[in-house]
Scaffold this active site. Structure first.
Site, mmCIF file in Angstrom:
data_model
loop_
_atom_site.group_PDB
_atom_site.id
_atom_site.type_symbol
_atom_site.label_atom_id
_atom_site.label_comp_id
_atom_site.label_asym_id
_atom_site.label_seq_id
_atom_site.Cartn_x
_atom_site.Cartn_y
_atom_site.Cartn_z
ATOM 1 N N HIS A 289 -13.141 2.155 2.122
ATOM 2 C CA HIS A 289 -13.031 2.015 0.766
ATOM 3 C C HIS A 289 -11.341 1.576 0.347
ATOM 4 C CE1 HIS A 289 -12.562 3.325 -3.463
ATOM 5 N NE2 HIS A 289 -11.643 4.015 -3.282
ATOM 6 N N ASP B 132 0.179 -28.120 -11.281
ATOM 7 C CA ASP B 132 -0.584 -27.340 -10.469
ATOM 8 C C ASP B 132 0.239 -26.354 -9.622
ATOM 9 O OD1 ASP B 132 -2.553 -26.445 -8.584
ATOM 10 O OD2 ASP B 132 -3.824 -28.299 -8.825
ATOM 11 N N TRP C 39 -6.780 4.306 5.594
ATOM 12 C CA TRP C 39 -6.320 2.892 5.507
ATOM 13 C C TRP C 39 -4.890 2.756 6.049
ATOM 14 C CZ3 TRP C 39 -2.341 0.535 2.619
ATOM 15 C CH2 TRP C 39 -1.641 1.660 1.784
ATOM 16 N N SER D 232 -3.148 -14.716 4.815
ATOM 17 C CA SER D 232 -3.534 -15.094 3.192
ATOM 18 C C SER D 232 -2.676 -14.671 2.170
ATOM 19 C CB SER D 232 -4.679 -14.507 3.164
ATOM 20 O OG SER D 232 -5.231 -14.489 1.647
ATOM 21 N N SER D 233 -1.953 -13.444 2.235
ATOM 22 C CA SER D 233 -1.239 -13.101 1.318
ATOM 23 C C SER D 233 0.144 -13.781 1.445
ATOM 24 C CB SER D 233 -0.724 -11.410 1.445
ATOM 25 O OG SER D 233 -1.883 -10.645 1.278
ATOM 26 N N HIS E 175 5.205 1.192 0.948
ATOM 27 C CA HIS E 175 5.576 1.458 -0.410
ATOM 28 C C HIS E 175 5.942 0.352 -1.067
ATOM 29 C CE1 HIS E 175 6.755 4.052 -3.646
ATOM 30 N NE2 HIS E 175 7.379 3.121 -3.931
ATOM 31 N N GLU F 148 4.326 -2.241 -0.775
ATOM 32 C CA GLU F 148 2.992 -2.693 -1.042
ATOM 33 C C GLU F 148 2.267 -2.170 -2.478
ATOM 34 O OE1 GLU F 148 0.887 -4.769 0.220
ATOM 35 O OE2 GLU F 148 -1.014 -4.056 -0.817
ATOM 36 N N TYR G 292 4.089 -1.543 -4.898
ATOM 37 C CA TYR G 292 4.666 -2.339 -6.061
ATOM 38 C C TYR G 292 4.022 -3.561 -5.944
ATOM 39 C CZ TYR G 292 7.091 1.813 -7.527
ATOM 40 O OH TYR G 292 7.216 2.922 -8.013
ATOM 41 N N SER H 216 3.091 -6.589 -20.349
ATOM 42 C CA SER H 216 4.255 -7.021 -21.291
ATOM 43 C C SER H 216 3.719 -8.399 -22.135
ATOM 44 C CB SER H 216 5.479 -7.332 -20.090
ATOM 45 O OG SER H 216 5.724 -6.415 -19.614
ATOM 46 N N HIS I 247 9.190 9.062 1.687
ATOM 47 C CA HIS I 247 8.574 10.032 0.632
ATOM 48 C C HIS I 247 7.007 10.356 0.991
ATOM 49 C CE1 HIS I 247 7.811 6.853 -2.620
ATOM 50 N NE2 HIS I 247 6.930 6.694 -1.858
ATOM 51 N N HIS I 248 6.478 9.324 2.049
ATOM 52 C CA HIS I 248 5.121 9.537 2.439
ATOM 53 C C HIS I 248 5.026 10.289 3.701
ATOM 54 C CE1 HIS I 248 3.492 6.498 -0.302
ATOM 55 N NE2 HIS I 248 4.703 6.087 -0.402
ATOM 56 N N THR J 205 11.474 2.560 -14.092
ATOM 57 C CA THR J 205 10.135 2.582 -14.810
ATOM 58 C C THR J 205 9.886 3.184 -16.283
ATOM 59 O OG1 THR J 205 9.362 3.441 -12.620
ATOM 60 C CG2 THR J 205 7.569 3.373 -14.160
ATOM 61 N N LYS K 51 10.808 0.508 -18.582
ATOM 62 C CA LYS K 51 9.597 -0.197 -19.150
ATOM 63 C C LYS K 51 8.686 0.549 -20.109
ATOM 64 C CE LYS K 51 9.177 -3.297 -15.347
ATOM 65 N NZ LYS K 51 8.857 -4.582 -16.329
ATOM 66 N N ARG L 14 -7.281 16.109 1.298
ATOM 67 C CA ARG L 14 -8.181 14.977 1.262
ATOM 68 C C ARG L 14 -8.553 14.526 2.301
ATOM 69 N NH1 ARG L 14 -3.087 10.490 1.295
ATOM 70 N NH2 ARG L 14 -4.581 9.112 1.271
HETATM 71 C C1 HEM Z 1 7.404 6.702 -10.496
HETATM 72 C C2 HEM Z 1 6.748 6.215 -9.485
HETATM 73 C C3 HEM Z 1 6.212 6.734 -8.315
HETATM 74 C C4 HEM Z 1 6.598 7.707 -7.543
HETATM 75 C C5 HEM Z 1 7.723 8.701 -7.921
HETATM 76 C C6 HEM Z 1 5.670 8.083 -6.442
HETATM 77 C C7 HEM Z 1 5.779 9.187 -5.705
HETATM 78 C C8 HEM Z 1 4.715 9.042 -4.519
HETATM 79 C C9 HEM Z 1 5.048 9.819 -3.425
HETATM 80 C C10 HEM Z 1 6.015 11.019 -3.210
HETATM 81 C C11 HEM Z 1 3.835 9.774 -2.735
HETATM 82 C C12 HEM Z 1 3.524 10.603 -1.282
HETATM 83 C C13 HEM Z 1 2.555 11.814 -1.497
HETATM 84 C C14 HEM Z 1 2.152 12.411 -0.197
HETATM 85 O O1 HEM Z 1 1.511 11.642 0.720
HETATM 86 O O2 HEM Z 1 2.429 13.599 -0.113
HETATM 87 C C15 HEM Z 1 2.981 8.946 -3.039
HETATM 88 C C16 HEM Z 1 1.821 8.331 -2.669
HETATM 89 C C17 HEM Z 1 0.920 7.403 -3.007
HETATM 90 N N1 HEM Z 1 1.407 6.616 -4.081
HETATM 91 FE FE1 HEM Z 1 2.922 6.744 -5.301
HETATM 92 N N2 HEM Z 1 4.711 7.022 -6.456
HETATM 93 C C18 HEM Z 1 5.020 6.125 -7.618
HETATM 94 C C19 HEM Z 1 4.344 5.004 -7.837
HETATM 95 C C20 HEM Z 1 3.205 4.575 -7.309
HETATM 96 C C21 HEM Z 1 2.631 3.418 -7.570
HETATM 97 C C22 HEM Z 1 3.004 2.386 -8.753
HETATM 98 C C23 HEM Z 1 1.550 3.117 -6.887
HETATM 99 C C24 HEM Z 1 0.457 1.981 -6.717
HETATM 100 C C25 HEM Z 1 0.416 1.182 -7.579
HETATM 101 C C26 HEM Z 1 1.574 4.218 -5.744
HETATM 102 C C27 HEM Z 1 0.721 4.461 -4.855
HETATM 103 C C28 HEM Z 1 0.639 5.400 -3.983
HETATM 104 C C29 HEM Z 1 -0.370 5.495 -2.950
HETATM 105 C C30 HEM Z 1 -1.582 4.666 -2.680
HETATM 106 C C31 HEM Z 1 -0.183 6.869 -2.311
HETATM 107 C C32 HEM Z 1 -0.871 7.447 -1.248
HETATM 108 C C33 HEM Z 1 -0.677 6.804 0.301
HETATM 109 C C34 HEM Z 1 -1.610 7.579 1.154
HETATM 110 O O3 HEM Z 1 -1.240 8.349 1.685
HETATM 111 O O4 HEM Z 1 -2.875 7.044 1.351
HETATM 112 N N3 HEM Z 1 2.498 5.302 -6.110
HETATM 113 N N4 HEM Z 1 3.664 8.432 -4.355
HETATM 114 CU CU LIG Z 2 5.413 5.276 -1.657
#
Ligand code: HEM
Ligand SMILES: [Cu+2]
Lengths: 539, 168
Positions: free
Chosen positions: A82, A111, A147, A174-175, A258, A260, A262, A273, A307-308, A333, A336, A455
Site C-alpha cells: 500500500h 512542449d 515501505w 523514471s522520477s 524526508h 521525498e 516534500y 496557491s 526526526h524519523h 509553512t 504559507k 502501527r
Molecule cells: C510541519 C511539517 C512536518 C513536521 C514537523 C513533520 C514531522 C514528522 C516527524 C517528527 C515524523 C516521525 C514520526 C515518527 O516516526 O515517530 C514524521 C513522520 C512522517 N511524516 Fe512528517 N512532518 C511534517 C510534514 C510532513 C509532510 C508535508 C509529509 C508528506 C507530504 C510528511 C510525511 C510523513 C510520513 C510519510 C511519515 C512517516 C514515515 C514512516 O515512518 O513511514 N510529513 N513527520
Molecule cells: Cu520527515
C-alpha cells in the site's frame, strides 16, 4: 481593413488533417506533453485504486480485534505494498502528469524540453509496477518489511526482494528523468518576458521539487543497491556481523525520505496557491514570500531526516539539533498558511469544487503539520513513535495534503484540458464525502496512537476496538466515494457542457487561461504578448 | 501590413527557437548542481556508502546531456526569404544548413490541423509535391501568427482572384 485572417487560415487548415499515428501508436510513441501528461494521470489513477484496494483490506482486517481475513504475513505485505504503490505509483506520477500538462502552457513553451526522454520516463513506470505487483505471486509473497525497507528485516524476504529493489530502481530512474525534463524546460523554454519571478507558483514549486528529486534520488538508488549487495554479494554495509551498521540504512533512507515527503507536497502548495486566488478573486498575497518559503522548506528538508529516528539511540546533541531543525520548518509553512488565508481575506469567495478541495487542504494539511510538530518533540516522540499517531500524521499531510491538492488541481484544470465542464453537483458530493469520511477515517487514529496502539499490526488489544471500527467505516465510505472521481471525469470528457471563452473560472489568471479551452491549434493571431504574461503574473 | 504587390524588395523572416537560458547561466547552474550533488555523494562515500557516488555521477552526466540537448535549440533557425519569383527556406542547425526553394507563384502556405486536438499544428510551405516544414519549435499560437503573415506575404496569387488584384 476588411481582412478576416481567422477564417482564412481556418478554412485552409480545416481540410488538411495531419496524418499522425493513431490508436495505440499515439500513446506508445507519444512525445506530446499533453498525451504524456494524460498517461501519467491515468496511470496514477489506476495505482490510486490499486493501493486503495490494499488499504480496504487493511481496514477490513482491523475492523475488529483478532485475525479474520488475512494472516499476519499477508497483512504486512498489504501495508508495505500500500505504502509503496501510493507514494511511488499514485502521488508522484500524478504530480509529474500535472507538470507535463501545465508547465509548458504556463510558461509559454511549445512542449517539454526533451519529448522523447519524456516518453521514456513515463513508459518505465508501468514496467516497474508490474514487476512490483507481481511479487504477490512469487514464493514468500510480496515484500512485507514496510515501505521504508529497513534491514535486516527486508533482507529476509525471498524472491520478492530483488523484484522490490529493481522496481525501486526503475521508479527512481523514471522520477529522475521526469525531474530533469522539468528543470530543463523551466530553465530554457520560458517565453520572452516570463522571468523567474513572474512564473506561476505551480511552476516554481515544481522547479524546487525537481531539485529535491535530483538531489536525493541517487541516495535512494545507492541505499537499495547496498541492500542488494548485502543480500546477494556478501557485503556488510548494513550487517552488524560483518562490521556494518543497520542504523546507517535508516540515516540514508531518511536522508532521501524526508525530502521525498516534500517532493510529494510542494507541488500541492503550488496548486493551492493558484486556486485560492482564483476563487477569492484577488491576487495571491505575498507571492515572493511564497517562493522563498518554498525554497526554505526545501533547504530545511535536508537537515531534519533524523526526526524519523529519535528512538534509535542518537546522542543528545543530535536529538536537540534535529528537534529544533524540524520545528523550524513550521516557520516557512506558517508563512504559507498565513498567505493563503490572507489571500481569502475580504475576497469575493465562491466555493466550486477546486476551491473546496483547496480549502480542505488548507485546514487538514495544517492539522497534519501540527501533529508533525508534536512528533518533532523528542520526549513526546519517544511515546508516539511507531504508533497510530504517526499514521494519522502522515495521512493528514499525504491524503488531505498531497492527494486533495491533486484532486483540486484536476478539478481546476480539467475544463481547460477537455473544453468541457464536469458535473458540479457530483463533484461537490465527491468533496463532501471525501472531506467528512477522511476525518472519520483518520482523526480517531490520533486517539488510538496516543492510547498506545502500535502501527503495522494485524491484531490489537480490545481497548482499541471502538475507534478502529469507526476508522474502518470511515475508510470504506472514503474509499467508495473516490470512485466518483473517475466517473465524473469520464462523464465530463464524454458529455460535459462545452466551456465558452477562454476562462473556465472567471477569477482564473495565468497564461493557460489566455487560450480558449481546450487549447486549440490556432487561436492567437499574435504570440503571447508581454501584456498577457504580465496579466498572468499580477501577483 | 505587407501586401504582395509591394514586395519588390526581398523580404526576410528569421525565426528561431526561444532560449531563456544563456550558455553562461547553464554552465553556472550545472556547476552548482554538480557541486551540491557530488559533495553530498562524496561525503556519503567517505562514510563507506560509496554506491551512492556512481548513481550521482551518472545522474549529473544525464543532467549535463539534457542541458546540452536543450541548449542546441539556440543553433537552430529558419530563414524565409521572399523575392519577386521565389520563396526560399533555409533551415539551419549547428552544422547543417538546408535550402529549399519554391516558385513563389505556386507556393502554398498550409497550417495543418493536428489529428488530435491536443497535438500541435504543423506549418508547411509546399508546391510541386515538395514540402518544407516551418516553425516546429514555436508554440501553436506563434505558428499561427507566422502562418498568417506568410499567407499574406506570399499571397494566394495562384488563386483567382488573386489577393493582389482586388482592393483590400
Ligand atoms: C510541519 C511539517 C512536518 C513536521 C514537523 C513533520 C514531522 C514528522 C516527524 C517528527 C515524523 C516521525 C514520526 C515518527 O516516526 O515517530 C514524521 C513522520 C512522517 N511524516 Fe512528517 N512532518 C511534517 C510534514 C510532513 C509532510 C508535508 C509529509 C508528506 C507530504 C510528511 C510525511 C510523513 C510520513 C510519510 C511519515 C512517516 C514515515 C514512516 O515512518 O513511514 N510529513 N513527520
Ligand atoms: Cu520527515
Amino acid at each position: 481593413m476588411a481582412e478576416t485572417p481567422h477564417t482564412e487560415a481556418h478554412a485552409h487548415a480545416e481540410h488538411d488533417h495531419d496524418h499522425k499515428p493513431h490508436g495505440w501508436r499515439r500513446w506508445v510513441f507519444a512525445t506530446n506533453h499533453k498525451d504524456i501528461g494524460t498517461m501519467y494521470l491515468v496511470f496514477s489513477c489506476i495505482m490510486f485504486f490499486t493501493g486503495g484496494a490494499f488499504a480496504m483490506m487493511i481496514r477490513a482486517e482491523l475492523f475488529k480485534p483478532g485475525l479474520q481475513i488475512v494472516d499476519a504475513g499477508v497483512f504486512n505485505s498489504l501495508t508495505t505494498m500500500h505504502g509503496l504503490v501510493m507514494i511511488f505509483g499514485a502521488i508522484m506520477p500524478a504530480w509529474v502528469g500535472l507538470a507535463n500538462w501545465m508547465i509548458p502552457i504556463q510558461i509559454g513553451a511549445p512542449d517539454m524540453a526533451l519529448p522523447r526522454l519524456n516518453n521514456l520516463s513515463f513508459w518505465i513506470l508501468p514496467f516497474a509496477f508490474v514487476l512490483l505487483l507481481s511479487s504477490w505471486l512469487v514464493p514468500g509473497s510480496a515484500p512485507a518489511g514496510g515501505w521504508t525497507m529497513y534491514p535486516p528485516l527486508t533482507l529476509q524476504f525471498g524472491a520478492s526482494f530483488p523484484m522490490l529493489i529493481f522496481a525501486i530502481h526503475m521508479m527512481g530512474i523514471s522520477s529522475i528523468l521526469g525531474a530533469i525534463n522539468v528543470i530543463v524546460t523551466i530553465m530554457n523554454l520560458r517565453a520572452p518576458g516570463m522571468t523567474l519571478l513572474r512564473m506561476p507558483l505551480f511552476v516554481w514549486t515544481w522547479l524546487i521539487t525537481s531539485f529535491l528529486l535530483v538531489a536525493v534520488m541517487p541516495v535512494l538508488a545507492g541505499a537499495v543497491t547496498m541492500l542488494l549487495t548485502d543480500h546477494f554479494f556478501g557485503t556488510s554495509f548494513f550487517n552488524a556481523a560483518g562490521g556494518g551498521d543497520p542504523v546507517m540504512f535508516q540515516h540514508i533512507f531518511w536522508f532521501f525520505g524526508h525530502p521525498e515527503v516534500y517532493i510529494m507536497i510542494l507541488p500541492g502548495f503550488g496548486v493551492v496557491s493558484e486556486i485560492i486566488p482564483a476563487f477569492s478573486r484577488k491576487p495571491l498575497f505575498g507571492y515572493e514570500a511564497m517562493v522563498y518559503a518554498t525554497a526554505s522548506i526545501a533547504f530545511l528538508s535536508f537537515i531534519v531526516w533524523a526526526h524519523h529516528m529519535f528512538t534509535v539511540g542518537l546522542p543528545t546533541s543530535a536529538l536537540l539539533f534535529f528537534m529544533f531543525a524540524t520545528m523550524l520548518i513550521a516557520v516557512p509553512t506558517g508563512v504559507k498558511v498565513f498567505n493563503w488565508t490572507a489571500t481569502m481575506w475580504r475576497g469575493s469567495l465562491t466555493f466550486e469544487p477546486p476551491m473546496l478541495f483547496a480549502l480542505a487542504f488548507l485546514f487538514l494539511f495544517t492539522i497534519g503539520g501540527f501533529s508533525g510538530l508534536m512528533l518533532a518533540m523528542v520526549p513526546a516522540d519517544f511515546q508516539y513513535q511507531d504508533t497510530y499517531f504517526v499514521v494519522a500524521h502522515f495521512h493528514y499531510v499525504l491524503v488531505s495534503g498531497s492527494a486533495f491538492a491533486i484532486i483540486a488541481g484536476v478539478y481546476y484544470w480539467l475544463p481547460k484540458w477537455v473544453g468541457r465542464m464536469y458535473d458540479m453537483t457530483l463533484a461537490k458530493w465527491h468533496f463532501w464525502l471525501s472531506a467528512i469520511f477522511f476525518n472519520v477515517l483518520f482523526f480517531p487514529q490520533h486517539f488510538l496512537g496516543l492510547a498506545g496502539m502500535p502501527r503495522r499490526i494485524p491484531d490489537y488489544a480490545v481497548q482499541f476496538a471502538d475507534w478502529n471500527m469507526v476508522s474502518s467505516i470511515g475508510g470504506f465510505v472514503f474509499g467508495l466515494s473516490q470512485l466518483l472521481f473517475p466517473y465524473i471525469i469520464w462523464k465530463c470528457v464524454r458529455s460535459g457542457q462545452r466551456v465558452e471563452g477562454t476562462r473556465a473560472w472567471d477569477g482564473a489568471r495565468g497564461l493557460e487561461w489566455e487560450l480558449p479551452s481546450p487549447a486549440p491549434y490556432h487561436s492567437w493571431t499574435i504570440p503571447p504578448t508581454e501584456a498577457m504574461i504580465a496579466r498572468g503574473a499580477e501577483h | 501590413m505587407e501586401a504582395p504587390q509591394r514586395t519588390r524588395q526581398p523580404v526576410r523572416i528569421v525565426i528561431c527557437p526561444n532560449c531563456s537560458l544563456s550558455l553562461r547561466g547553464a554552465a553556472l547552474f550545472f556547476g552548482g548542481l554538480c557541486l551540491f550533488c557530488l559533495t553530498l555523494a562524496g561525503v556519503l562515500a567517505l562514510m563507506g556508502m560509496w554506491p551512492v557516488l556512481p548513481f550521482a555521477g551518472l545522474e549529473m552526466l544525464l543532467v549535463g546531456w539534457a542541458l546540452h540537448a536543450s541548449l542546441a535549440r539556440r543553433y537552430r533557425s529558419e530563414i524565409i526569404t521572399l523575392t519577386e519569383s521565389d520563396v526560399s527556406v533555409e533551415s539551419r542547425d549547428r552544422a547543417r544548413c538546408q535550402l529549399t526553394v519554391f516558385q513563389r507563384h505556386w507556393a502554398q502556405v498550409k497550417l495543418r490541423r493536428p489529428a488530435s486536438q491536443l497535438h500541435p499544428s504543423r506549418l508547411t510551405i509546399e508546391s510541386h509535391g515538395r514540402q518544407c516544414e516551418l516553425g516546429s519549435f514555436l508554440t501553436d499560437e506563434e505558428r499561427y501568427g507566422l502562418a498568417l503573415r506568410l499567407q499574406r506575404l506570399i499571397g494566394r496569387i495562384n488563386e483567382s482572384p488573386s489577393l493582389a488584384s482586388g482592393p483590400k
